[in-house]
Design a protein around this motif. Sequence first.
Motif, PDB file in Angstrom:
ATOM      1  N   ARG A  73       0.843  -1.209   0.000  1.00  0.00           N
ATOM      2  CA  ARG A  73       0.000   0.000   0.000  1.00  0.00           C
ATOM      3  C   ARG A  73       0.875   1.254   0.000  1.00  0.00           C
ATOM      4  NH1 ARG A  73      -4.404   0.454   4.627  1.00  0.00           N
ATOM      5  NH2 ARG A  73      -2.627   1.147   5.849  1.00  0.00           N
ATOM      6  N   LYS A 168      -2.470   7.169   1.332  1.00  0.00           N
ATOM      7  CA  LYS A 168      -2.136   7.421   2.738  1.00  0.00           C
ATOM      8  C   LYS A 168      -0.996   8.444   2.763  1.00  0.00           C
ATOM      9  CE  LYS A 168      -1.566   4.863   7.044  1.00  0.00           C
ATOM     10  NZ  LYS A 168      -2.584   5.519   7.850  1.00  0.00           N
ATOM     11  N   TYR A 172      -2.078  14.743   7.070  1.00  0.00           N
ATOM     12  CA  TYR A 172      -3.148  14.241   7.934  1.00  0.00           C
ATOM     13  C   TYR A 172      -3.690  15.301   8.879  1.00  0.00           C
ATOM     14  CZ  TYR A 172      -4.138   9.299   7.067  1.00  0.00           C
ATOM     15  OH  TYR A 172      -4.624   8.120   6.536  1.00  0.00           O
ATOM     16  N   GLU A 201     -15.309   6.392   5.913  1.00  0.00           N
ATOM     17  CA  GLU A 201     -14.311   5.760   6.788  1.00  0.00           C
ATOM     18  C   GLU A 201     -14.047   6.721   7.932  1.00  0.00           C
ATOM     19  OE1 GLU A 201     -10.510   5.509   4.650  1.00  0.00           O
ATOM     20  OE2 GLU A 201     -10.706   7.607   4.048  1.00  0.00           O
ATOM     21  N   GLY A 202     -13.238   6.296   8.912  1.00  0.00           N
ATOM     22  CA  GLY A 202     -12.779   7.210   9.948  1.00  0.00           C
ATOM     23  C   GLY A 202     -11.517   7.923   9.480  1.00  0.00           C
ATOM     24  N   THR A 204      -8.627   7.636  10.656  1.00  0.00           N
ATOM     25  CA  THR A 204      -7.504   6.680  10.658  1.00  0.00           C
ATOM     26  C   THR A 204      -8.029   5.247  10.707  1.00  0.00           C
ATOM     27  OG1 THR A 204      -7.320   6.702  13.085  1.00  0.00           O
ATOM     28  CG2 THR A 204      -5.969   8.304  11.900  1.00  0.00           C
ATOM     29  N   SER A 205      -9.194   5.002  10.155  1.00  0.00           N
ATOM     30  CA  SER A 205      -9.791   3.668  10.315  1.00  0.00           C
ATOM     31  C   SER A 205     -10.795   3.363   9.216  1.00  0.00           C
ATOM     32  CB  SER A 205     -10.482   3.576  11.676  1.00  0.00           C
ATOM     33  OG  SER A 205     -11.465   4.585  11.762  1.00  0.00           O
ATOM     34  N   THR A 228      -5.865  -2.712   5.522  1.00  0.00           N
ATOM     35  CA  THR A 228      -5.282  -4.057   5.681  1.00  0.00           C
ATOM     36  C   THR A 228      -6.059  -4.847   6.741  1.00  0.00           C
ATOM     37  OG1 THR A 228      -3.706  -3.346   7.373  1.00  0.00           O
ATOM     38  CG2 THR A 228      -2.954  -3.237   5.090  1.00  0.00           C
ATOM     39  N   LEU A 264     -11.927  -0.043  12.262  1.00  0.00           N
ATOM     40  CA  LEU A 264     -10.796  -0.970  12.265  1.00  0.00           C
ATOM     41  C   LEU A 264      -9.505  -0.266  11.875  1.00  0.00           C
ATOM     42  CD1 LEU A 264     -12.336  -3.764   9.979  1.00  0.00           C
ATOM     43  CD2 LEU A 264     -12.528  -3.602  12.480  1.00  0.00           C
ATOM     44  N   SER A 266      -4.837  -0.968  12.183  1.00  0.00           N
ATOM     45  CA  SER A 266      -3.784  -1.931  12.519  1.00  0.00           C
ATOM     46  C   SER A 266      -3.315  -1.864  13.969  1.00  0.00           C
ATOM     47  CB  SER A 266      -2.586  -1.697  11.609  1.00  0.00           C
ATOM     48  OG  SER A 266      -2.984  -1.876  10.280  1.00  0.00           O
TER      49      SER A 266
HETATM   50  N1  PLP Z   1      -8.508   4.641   6.606  1.00  0.00           N
HETATM   51  C1  PLP Z   1      -7.605   5.599   6.905  1.00  0.00           C
HETATM   52  C2  PLP Z   1      -7.851   6.994   6.395  1.00  0.00           C
HETATM   53  C3  PLP Z   1      -6.462   5.297   7.661  1.00  0.00           C
HETATM   54  O1  PLP Z   1      -5.564   6.253   7.936  1.00  0.00           O
HETATM   55  C4  PLP Z   1      -6.277   3.970   8.137  1.00  0.00           C
HETATM   56  C5  PLP Z   1      -5.096   3.598   8.937  1.00  0.00           C
HETATM   57  O2  PLP Z   1      -4.421   4.365   9.514  1.00  0.00           O
HETATM   58  C6  PLP Z   1      -7.237   3.006   7.837  1.00  0.00           C
HETATM   59  C7  PLP Z   1      -8.338   3.368   7.059  1.00  0.00           C
HETATM   60  C8  PLP Z   1      -7.084   1.595   8.330  1.00  0.00           C
HETATM   61  O3  PLP Z   1      -6.053   0.925   7.638  1.00  0.00           O
HETATM   62  P1  PLP Z   1      -5.349  -0.354   8.234  1.00  0.00           P
HETATM   63  O4  PLP Z   1      -6.420  -1.325   8.598  1.00  0.00           O
HETATM   64  O5  PLP Z   1      -4.512  -0.843   7.091  1.00  0.00           O
HETATM   65  O6  PLP Z   1      -4.552   0.077   9.414  1.00  0.00           O
END
Ligand code: PLP
Length: 299
Positions: A73, A168, A172, A201-202, A204-205, A228, A264, A266
């Motif tokens: 990624r 990514k 941020y 999405e969030g 960071t999630s 992921t 969700l 990591s």
């Molecule tokens: N969406 C965004 C904007 C993110 O920044 C993240 C991770 O930081 C995710 C989703 C989740 O990604 P991952 O499950 O690969 O950590």
Amino acid sequence: MTTHSPDVPAPVLILVPGAAGAPADGGARFHVADETAPQLAVTDLVATRGDGVFETIGAFDGVPVNVIPHLERLARSAAMVDLPAPDLETVVGAVEAAIAAHEPVSELSVRVMYTRGIEGTGTPTCWIHARVSDDWAPYRAGMKVALLDRGLPTTSAQTSPWLLPGAKTLSYAVNMAAVREAKRRGAADVLFVASDGYVLEGPTSTLLVRRGDEFLTTPVSAGVLAGTSVRSLSDHLEAERGTGVREQLMTIEDVTGSDGAWLLSSTRLAAPITHLDEAELPVDRALTARFQQVLTGAI
Ligand code: PLP
């Protein structure tokens, strides 16, 4: 100079001058560096423009999860901003070296940073920073989430790829501002809503929604990051029940009327949403606990 609490093991910094090819000075592709000393040039384009991409990898009891999917990624994000392709073998070696150099801890957060580098050089700057993860326990127990408008439609990845939906990037600040706004509203985190009304999405999630036996997430084509963690859960569910997580555009009512929803990532793993603004959602603690195990690589 930064200092660390003596109670918390010191973070580890690995500089990776060979991340995009052999270093010009013929030196090692990566090496441990002093984490408490200044290391980044003020003219690095990540400092002046927020121009770069990154990944955050979770390592549990010293074992990193999804290293290759994260670095693939990173390579996709790099391509989206026209950065040279990172040398994956070198970066994998540097990630492993950072974990090995860190004192053993149960949860480590390993950041891989890849920037456009010092202005005029054309050579990316790369480093790995491994530190004890934030305490995500309160989030894993359940959290209130605020709905915030992202101001872009779900077609933005097709119509306006220069806005970098789904990459990514190291810009941020907007994501962090959204989390602060959620906190002002008495919530712990955010679910972004597209201007055409679908949930995204969030900051960071990734969103995961359960409807009966079905598990759903936002399509990557709607301009969200390809998570992921959701991929790991999807593979697990597919192996167990024959169906993984399906991508589907969902409205706010689809989530508030669902049988449960999670954010969700990591290092946070699976955080159940107890409230979406004022709406209360069901929480399945046993299922959430199993998701945590899958995401730490325990099952
Ligand atoms: N969406 C965004 C904007 C993110 O920044 C993240 C991770 O930081 C995710 C989703 C989740 O990604 P991952 O499950 O690969 O950590």
